[in-house]
Scaffold this active site. Sequence first.
Site, PDB file in Angstrom:
ATOM      1  N   ASP A  36       4.485  -5.169  -0.701  1.00  0.00           N
ATOM      2  CA  ASP A  36       3.072  -5.286  -1.031  1.00  0.00           C
ATOM      3  C   ASP A  36       2.276  -5.036   0.256  1.00  0.00           C
ATOM      4  O   ASP A  36       2.828  -5.104   1.356  1.00  0.00           O
ATOM      5  CB  ASP A  36       2.808  -6.693  -1.583  1.00  0.00           C
ATOM      6  N   ASP A  71      -1.748  -5.990   0.895  1.00  0.00           N
ATOM      7  CA  ASP A  71      -2.727  -7.024   1.248  1.00  0.00           C
ATOM      8  C   ASP A  71      -2.091  -8.410   1.262  1.00  0.00           C
ATOM      9  O   ASP A  71      -1.488  -8.846   0.283  1.00  0.00           O
ATOM     10  CB  ASP A  71      -3.899  -7.004   0.266  1.00  0.00           C
TER      11      ASP A  71
END
Length: 227
Positions: free
Chosen positions: A20, A22
Amino acid sequence: MPASTATAPVVLTAKALLLDMDGTIVNSDAVVERCWRDWALSHGLDPEEALKVVHGRQGYATMAVLLPDRPMEINHAENAVMLARETADTDGVVPVAGAPAFMAAIAALPHALVTSADAALATARMTAAALPMPAVRVTAESVQASKPDPEGFLKGAAALGVDPADCIVFEDSAAGIAAGRAAGMRVIGVGPRAGAHAPTAHVADLTTLTVTSTENGSIQLTVAATA
């Protein structure tokens, strides 16, 4: 005497890593909170309650959770505006601690970015954080369903040619951890939001991880012990 909270090192082996962005390798909380606080206030919502929902999801999906009776086409339209604002605002976007060394360590190993950001936003934030963009990436345009749906992670594994069970996901949010687990993958939770959502292992940041490659070509991840 109080009970000891010390943990032993955790060693995990995989054939590919799915990252991922953020909250996991890029700290964009300052921008996310600015934009979503403004959006929540403009819709008469409590910003603090809204911020409990936004992490890990695509914007339209967040809006659908917060305003469940609103037509989805309005959510998609407002999400386009939100994405443009977030892409233009990189003030305060920095790498998560340990991310530059971690990305350097995995540069030659099978890995992919799997993010709820679209390609423009992902490029803007990775650039602002001075992190290398993975060659394989699954962005918002690549999927039909937002996390916590596992589609993005399954597409990442397929693009790398690796069985989902041989992948390890790095995630910071409830939605992302749920998506990784639904994809049949192990999950390393990163940061303060991750610990409460039962990841396979949890780290405060990426400084406590050691990456090595084994003789058979697998990736070995060691999470340092805590005192």
